[in-house]
Design an enzyme around this catalytic site. Structure first.
Site, short mmCIF file in Angstrom:
data_model
loop_
_atom_site.label_atom_id
_atom_site.label_comp_id
_atom_site.label_asym_id
_atom_site.label_seq_id
_atom_site.Cartn_x
_atom_site.Cartn_y
_atom_site.Cartn_z
N GLU A 179 0.81 -1.23 0.00
CA GLU A 179 0.00 0.00 0.00
C GLU A 179 0.84 1.28 0.00
OE1 GLU A 179 -2.77 -0.74 3.20
OE2 GLU A 179 -3.50 -2.55 2.23
N GLU A 287 -4.77 -10.78 -2.96
CA GLU A 287 -5.56 -10.86 -1.70
C GLU A 287 -7.06 -10.92 -1.99
OE1 GLU A 287 -4.56 -7.84 1.17
OE2 GLU A 287 -2.46 -7.82 0.59
O1 G3I Z 1 -3.08 -11.85 17.37
C1 G3I Z 1 -3.76 -10.82 18.10
C2 G3I Z 1 -4.44 -11.37 19.33
O2 G3I Z 1 -3.48 -11.89 20.20
C3 G3I Z 1 -5.27 -10.27 19.99
O3 G3I Z 1 -5.99 -10.82 21.05
C4 G3I Z 1 -6.23 -9.64 19.00
C5 G3I Z 1 -7.01 -8.48 19.62
O4 G3I Z 1 -7.31 -7.49 18.69
O5 G3I Z 1 -5.50 -9.17 17.90
C6 G3I Z 1 -4.80 -10.17 17.21
O6 G3I Z 1 -4.10 -9.59 16.13
C7 G3I Z 1 -4.89 -9.21 15.03
C8 G3I Z 1 -4.35 -9.92 13.79
O7 G3I Z 1 -5.05 -9.47 12.66
C9 G3I Z 1 -4.47 -11.45 13.89
O8 G3I Z 1 -5.83 -11.80 13.94
C10 G3I Z 1 -4.80 -7.71 14.86
O9 G3I Z 1 -5.42 -7.05 15.95
C11 G3I Z 1 -5.48 -7.30 13.56
O10 G3I Z 1 -5.24 -5.92 13.34
C12 G3I Z 1 -4.89 -8.10 12.44
O11 G3I Z 1 -5.55 -7.71 11.24
C13 G3I Z 1 -4.92 -8.06 10.06
C14 G3I Z 1 -4.67 -6.80 9.23
O12 G3I Z 1 -4.15 -7.16 7.96
C15 G3I Z 1 -3.65 -5.88 9.88
O13 G3I Z 1 -2.36 -6.45 9.86
C16 G3I Z 1 -5.82 -9.03 9.31
O14 G3I Z 1 -5.89 -10.27 10.02
C17 G3I Z 1 -5.27 -9.29 7.92
O15 G3I Z 1 -6.20 -10.04 7.17
C18 G3I Z 1 -5.04 -7.95 7.23
O16 G3I Z 1 -4.46 -8.20 5.98
C19 G3I Z 1 -4.25 -7.04 5.17
C20 G3I Z 1 -3.06 -7.31 4.29
O17 G3I Z 1 -1.94 -7.61 5.09
C21 G3I Z 1 -2.77 -6.13 3.38
N1 G3I Z 1 -3.92 -5.79 2.59
C22 G3I Z 1 -5.12 -5.52 3.37
C23 G3I Z 1 -5.46 -6.69 4.29
C24 G3I Z 1 -6.67 -6.36 5.07
O18 G3I Z 1 -6.41 -5.29 5.95
#
Ligand code: G3I
Length: 365
Positions: A179, A287
């Site tokens: 991004e 994605e």
């Molecule tokens: O692992 C922790 C957990 O320990 C905690 O209890 C919980 C509470 O919020 O959070 C967990 O982490 C989360 C993680 O996903 C794993 O589930 C984060 O908060 C959450 O922000 C994170 O979101 C990810 C997001 O990227 C931000 O990195 C999504 O799963 C993931 O699908 C998303 O993927 C992105 C791509 O990398 C880039 N393109 C967009 C796409 C969607 O945002």
């Protein structure tokens, strides 16, 4: 890369998950009975065209899936992944804040597991992702805040050197910058990296990754490009600028989260891919998901998948990666604030949906 038959792939992956090499028998065969399918002759078996992986191979295309490593604890998931997909992306576990949660303490456990599983299953790996442009989501470590420019440069360089170096020869391609385009258009120019490294921060990251593994393909990755014409122009301008600067750029990833549940107007996707390919870069869907929103149905969802994947492959995309395996595990439920968005190819019981058939057919055409 070594090609394996579907049964052998599933077996090899399960062996790896059980902590064994695919070349060695398991110490406890009774616990991994399905792995006996790894027969020497299977290594030369042609890809099974009834699978996504086999259909895609027939077109010279990779078909990938993004996954959290703990999903592989479920043997049914491990087998489905190894059978259907030829590329693996870490949904979160290769991101900088996932690995270096605390400054100077890196933990590659989840990333290692995914790369090991890909190796065992004869899958390629898309490394996701080294640097985030937009400061949304949790793509960058919070501890970067407050560091001096020199410290940010040092930390970013060390992060890229360590992670790319660790997987040199095993991660086939990296989403070096995720991004890079601002919501307002143009390259992000107000994040911690542009402040530390200047306006050429994207080229800087590409150069650094190239030094760490000269053999890896280096990509940039962007969302909503097919939905926003101004973003497409900004992305194309960025590719041209990077090329003019001599930066090592191999490909452009189109995330393709179809938030509206629908495909863009016919021809939009193909034209975008053709314009990018005309610049000499590889193009992939990196994605993809198509949520059920606003009255869309599994049928319209399948139509959207068919149109987008069909246009992409016909225009020369080399990979189609889904952002998740099954409807029970998708970031979109939380992101869209819906109890269930059911955006993927397999349902909660890992059964193929109409969208699976649509993608499978689109890959065969
Ligand atoms: O692992 C922790 C957990 O320990 C905690 O209890 C919980 C509470 O919020 O959070 C967990 O982490 C989360 C993680 O996903 C794993 O589930 C984060 O908060 C959450 O922000 C994170 O979101 C990810 C997001 O990227 C931000 O990195 C999504 O799963 C993931 O699908 C998303 O993927 C992105 C791509 O990398 C880039 N393109 C967009 C796409 C969607 O945002």
């Amino acid at each position: 890369m070594r090609r394996l038959g579907a049964a052998a792939l599933a077996g090899a992956l399960l062996l790896a998950l059980a902590g064994c090499s695919s070349e060695e028998p398991a110490a406890e065969p009774s616990t991994v009975t399905t792995t006996t399918a790894v027969a020497p002759s299977a290594t030369t078996a042609p890809p099974d065209p009834s699978t996504l992986r086999g259909a895609a191979a027939g077109r010279g295309v990779r078909v990938g899936v993004a996954l959290q490593s703990d999903r592989l604890d479920d043997p049914a998931v491990a087998e489905l992944v190894a059978t259907q997909f030829s590329s693996l992306t870490a949904e979160n576990e290769m991101k900088w804040p996932s690995i270096e949660t605390e400054r100077d303490e890196m933990d590659f456990t989840g990333a290692d597991r995914l790369v090991d599983a890909a190796d065992a299953g004869g899958m390629e790996v898309r490394g996701h992702t080294l640097v985030w442009g937009q400061e949304v989501g949790n793509g960058m470590p919070e501890w970067l805040d407050g560091l001096s420019s020199a410290e940010v440069e040092d930390e970013l360089g060390e992060w890229i050197d360590t992670s790319v170096g660790r997987y040199a020869g095993r991660v086939d391609r990296w989403d070096v910058v995720n991004e890079p385009i601002a919501l307002s258009g143009g390259v992000v120019d107000d994040n911690v990296f542009s402040e530390a490294l200047g306006p050429d921060w994207v080229a800087w990251a590409l150069e650094r990754a190239h030094s760490a593994d000269p053999g890896a393909e280096l990509w940039i990755n962007e969302h909503s490009v097919e939905q926003q014409p101004e973003k497409a122009e900004a992305l194309i301008a960025l590719v041209e600028d990077l090329q003019a600067a001599g930066a090592p750029l191999d490909g452009v990833g189109l995330q393709t989260h179809a938030f509206s549940g629908q495909a863009p107007p016919p021809g939009t996707f193909a034209q975008l891919v053709e314009r990018l390919r005309a610049l000499g870069v590889a193009v992939a869907i990196t994605e993809m998901d198509v949520p059920l929103v606003g009255g869309t149905t599994e049928t319209t969802q399948a139509d959207a998948y068919a149109q987008i994947v069909g246009e992409c492959v016909a225009a020369g995309c080399e990979e189609i990666t889904l952002w998740g395996l099954d409807d029970g595990h998708t970031w979109l439920d939380a992101f869209l604030g819906q109890e269930r968005t059911d955006p993927l190819l397999f349902d909660r019981d890992l059964q193929p949906k109409p969208a699976f058939d649509a993608v499978h057919q689109a890959l065969q055409r």
